[in-house]
Design a protein around this motif. Sequence first.
Motif, PDB file in Angstrom:
ATOM      1  N   ARG A  62      53.850  38.783  39.954  1.00 35.33           N
ATOM      2  CA  ARG A  62      52.687  39.646  39.828  1.00 35.33           C
ATOM      3  C   ARG A  62      51.657  39.291  40.896  1.00 35.33           C
ATOM      4  NH1 ARG A  62      48.843  36.707  36.421  1.00 35.33           N
ATOM      5  NH2 ARG A  62      49.823  34.819  35.667  1.00 35.33           N
ATOM      6  N   PRO A  63      50.850  40.242  41.291  1.00 30.66           N
ATOM      7  CA  PRO A  63      49.796  39.939  42.261  1.00 30.66           C
ATOM      8  C   PRO A  63      48.681  39.135  41.617  1.00 30.66           C
ATOM      9  CG  PRO A  63      49.637  42.209  41.531  1.00 30.66           C
ATOM     10  CD  PRO A  63      50.899  41.654  40.933  1.00 30.66           C
ATOM     11  N   THR A  64      47.793  38.634  42.442  1.00 29.56           N
ATOM     12  CA  THR A  64      46.693  37.803  41.978  1.00 29.56           C
ATOM     13  C   THR A  64      45.412  38.623  41.957  1.00 29.56           C
ATOM     14  OG1 THR A  64      47.703  35.822  42.855  1.00 29.56           O
ATOM     15  CG2 THR A  64      45.352  35.749  42.486  1.00 29.56           C
ATOM     16  N   PHE A  65      44.679  38.572  40.832  1.00 28.96           N
ATOM     17  CA  PHE A  65      43.474  39.384  40.714  1.00 28.96           C
ATOM     18  C   PHE A  65      42.195  38.573  40.501  1.00 28.96           C
ATOM     19  CE2 PHE A  65      46.950  42.216  39.330  1.00 28.96           C
ATOM     20  CZ  PHE A  65      46.815  43.203  40.308  1.00 28.96           C
ATOM     21  N   VAL A  66      42.294  37.266  40.264  1.00 26.66           N
ATOM     22  CA  VAL A  66      41.092  36.444  40.125  1.00 26.66           C
ATOM     23  C   VAL A  66      40.404  36.357  41.481  1.00 26.66           C
ATOM     24  CG1 VAL A  66      40.181  34.157  39.593  1.00 26.66           C
ATOM     25  CG2 VAL A  66      42.058  35.090  38.233  1.00 26.66           C
ATOM     26  N   THR A  67      39.107  36.616  41.504  1.00 23.75           N
ATOM     27  CA  THR A  67      38.355  36.551  42.761  1.00 23.75           C
ATOM     28  C   THR A  67      37.496  35.294  42.862  1.00 23.75           C
ATOM     29  OG1 THR A  67      36.576  37.874  41.778  1.00 23.75           O
ATOM     30  CG2 THR A  67      38.290  39.053  43.021  1.00 23.75           C
ATOM     31  N   HIS A  68      36.860  34.910  41.753  1.00 21.13           N
ATOM     32  CA  HIS A  68      35.955  33.760  41.787  1.00 21.13           C
ATOM     33  C   HIS A  68      35.541  33.421  40.355  1.00 21.13           C
ATOM     34  CE1 HIS A  68      33.302  37.306  41.724  1.00 21.13           C
ATOM     35  NE2 HIS A  68      32.422  36.531  41.095  1.00 21.13           N
ATOM     36  N   LEU A  69      34.776  32.360  40.226  1.00 19.24           N
ATOM     37  CA  LEU A  69      34.145  31.992  38.961  1.00 19.24           C
ATOM     38  C   LEU A  69      32.637  32.124  39.127  1.00 19.24           C
ATOM     39  CD1 LEU A  69      37.021  30.681  38.856  1.00 19.24           C
ATOM     40  CD2 LEU A  69      36.046  28.947  37.359  1.00 19.24           C
ATOM     41  N   LEU A  80      32.459  31.643  34.049  1.00 17.73           N
ATOM     42  CA  LEU A  80      33.227  32.813  33.655  1.00 17.73           C
ATOM     43  C   LEU A  80      34.143  33.229  34.798  1.00 17.73           C
ATOM     44  CD1 LEU A  80      30.354  34.891  31.992  1.00 17.73           C
ATOM     45  CD2 LEU A  80      32.007  33.394  30.850  1.00 17.73           C
ATOM     46  N   VAL A  81      35.384  33.582  34.473  1.00 17.35           N
ATOM     47  CA  VAL A  81      36.357  34.020  35.468  1.00 17.35           C
ATOM     48  C   VAL A  81      36.115  35.498  35.780  1.00 17.35           C
ATOM     49  CG1 VAL A  81      38.811  34.264  36.004  1.00 17.35           C
ATOM     50  CG2 VAL A  81      38.028  32.355  34.576  1.00 17.35           C
ATOM     51  N   ARG A  82      36.085  35.819  37.059  1.00 19.71           N
ATOM     52  CA  ARG A  82      35.889  37.203  37.479  1.00 19.71           C
ATOM     53  C   ARG A  82      37.130  37.721  38.205  1.00 19.71           C
ATOM     54  NH1 ARG A  82      32.261  38.500  33.888  1.00 19.71           N
ATOM     55  NH2 ARG A  82      30.200  37.560  34.213  1.00 19.71           N
ATOM     56  N   TYR A  83      37.389  39.022  38.047  1.00 19.53           N
ATOM     57  CA  TYR A  83      38.593  39.655  38.571  1.00 19.53           C
ATOM     58  C   TYR A  83      38.227  40.832  39.463  1.00 19.53           C
ATOM     59  CZ  TYR A  83      40.806  37.149  34.688  1.00 19.53           C
ATOM     60  OH  TYR A  83      41.225  36.178  33.822  1.00 19.53           O
ATOM     61  N   ASP A  84      39.149  41.193  40.341  1.00 16.98           N
ATOM     62  CA  ASP A  84      39.056  42.446  41.076  1.00 16.98           C
ATOM     63  C   ASP A  84      39.601  43.539  40.156  1.00 16.98           C
ATOM     64  OD1 ASP A  84      39.299  44.659  42.684  1.00 16.98           O
ATOM     65  OD2 ASP A  84      40.217  43.597  44.365  1.00 16.98           O
ATOM     66  N   LEU A  85      38.725  44.122  39.357  1.00 13.78           N
ATOM     67  CA  LEU A  85      39.169  45.067  38.331  1.00 13.78           C
ATOM     68  C   LEU A  85      39.622  46.395  38.929  1.00 13.78           C
ATOM     69  CD1 LEU A  85      36.535  44.249  35.579  1.00 13.78           C
ATOM     70  CD2 LEU A  85      38.969  43.661  35.565  1.00 13.78           C
ATOM     71  N   ASP A  86      39.126  46.729  40.101  1.00 13.66           N
ATOM     72  CA  ASP A  86      39.645  47.930  40.772  1.00 13.66           C
ATOM     73  C   ASP A  86      41.125  47.738  41.103  1.00 13.66           C
ATOM     74  OD1 ASP A  86      37.230  49.241  40.653  1.00 13.66           O
ATOM     75  OD2 ASP A  86      36.588  48.589  42.644  1.00 13.66           O
ATOM     76  N   ALA A  87      41.464  46.546  41.571  1.00 14.24           N
ATOM     77  CA  ALA A  87      42.868  46.252  41.894  1.00 14.24           C
ATOM     78  C   ALA A  87      43.718  46.181  40.632  1.00 14.24           C
ATOM     79  CB  ALA A  87      42.969  44.946  42.679  1.00 14.24           C
ATOM     80  N   VAL A  88      43.147  45.629  39.561  1.00 12.28           N
ATOM     81  CA  VAL A  88      43.870  45.606  38.281  1.00 12.28           C
ATOM     82  C   VAL A  88      44.169  47.030  37.842  1.00 12.28           C
ATOM     83  CG1 VAL A  88      43.718  45.036  35.825  1.00 12.28           C
ATOM     84  CG2 VAL A  88      42.907  43.391  37.519  1.00 12.28           C
TER      85      VAL A  88
END
Length: 407
Positions: free
Chosen positions: A9-16, A41-49
């Motif tokens: 799977r691709p990686t979607f975590v961007t930063h904390l 808190l863990v942040r994601y690239d939600l557009d990519a998700v």
Amino acid sequence: MNENIHTDRPTFVTHLECSLTGEIYPADQLHGLSAAGRPLLVRYDLDAVGAALTRDTLTARPTDMWRWREMLPVRHTENIVSLGEIETPLIPIPRSGGTNVLVKDEGRLPTGSFKARGLVMAVAMARELGVTKIAMPTNGNAGAALAAYATRCGIETIVLCPEETPEINVREIAAQGARVWRVNGQIDDCGAIVARGAAEGRWFDFSTLKEPYRIEGKKTMGLELAAQFGWELPDAIFYPTGGGTGLIGMWKAFDELEALGWIGPKRPRMYAVQASGCAPIVRAYEAGEEHAERWEDAATVAAGIRVPRAVGDFLILRAVRASGGAALAVGDPAILAAVDAAARQDGLLLCPEGGATLTAYHQAVKAGLVDPDERVVLFNCATGLKYPMPEAPQWLDRHGDIDLSAL
């Protein structure tokens, strides 16, 4: 283990991100609390998700915790450690609760509690980040989950329990491979010892919210609820609140789902349920405070919510207030009566913390905070089989003259 887990799977975590100040921290590095002493808190690239995952794709997957993998932080599937984390069912309790009351029964998870959600994620990330030795304070169920998952992937574990921790929990922790000690104090006293050892470089501190990933495991409760309710959330959630990781995690999950366009802006009213013998969040809520002072001489039959001070107190209080909910305290006699009622009337054996949510629900209905027609979810955070039950002393003498009409 589900084959679902092993797909690339691709990686979607961007930063904390610091939950208090918004300060950014890099992903893929070992972190504890932020520089401000608050949870990350863990942040994601939600557009990519959203581009990679649709609701239809999600719905077609097996209903386990790892179906949400694009919204979880583990980058490398070989680091996942699993004991079979299922989607937990919603159980009606029409007699002891009401026609619109459902219990999300977290006792069906590995090690018999919802602590499995947070600890499986935290341990997987510890493994990914090269941690070899962990220490943690616990009131019982979290220590059992940590012991199971850490043992499974070869991480050395030390667990400290308050002296009032139920015996079954202490034995369970030891049986699953951790080194466990009782401490003559409360969970935050145990936490102070763990923090001192971490400062000396003896181990990594796995205390509640002092690492970023337990929230990510617990947020799957909110993700599951959205899917189980057909992408429209319930009207109210009653959550047994000690450290409050699950309440914080669910609130985060709802924001992420809305950003994906999978749900609308409607949120459940969040009710943080505490025992009257240990209610720092309730006291802060009623006083209009953002932080909760330590509760002295904490005592309750519901050991899982006997937490005198929560490092994420402001996150709990913000979610409760933003949702239009409340923080509610209930007494031990009412807790035990609710456990008894659910078992005798609906055949569902709650843990004391689950009993607290049932009591709080009835209290909220009586106070006009909740309408009986509203759809409500109560969290039963562990199997009731781990807790003491009333004696059943009746005997029959098979050699005697048995009057069956008396049975």
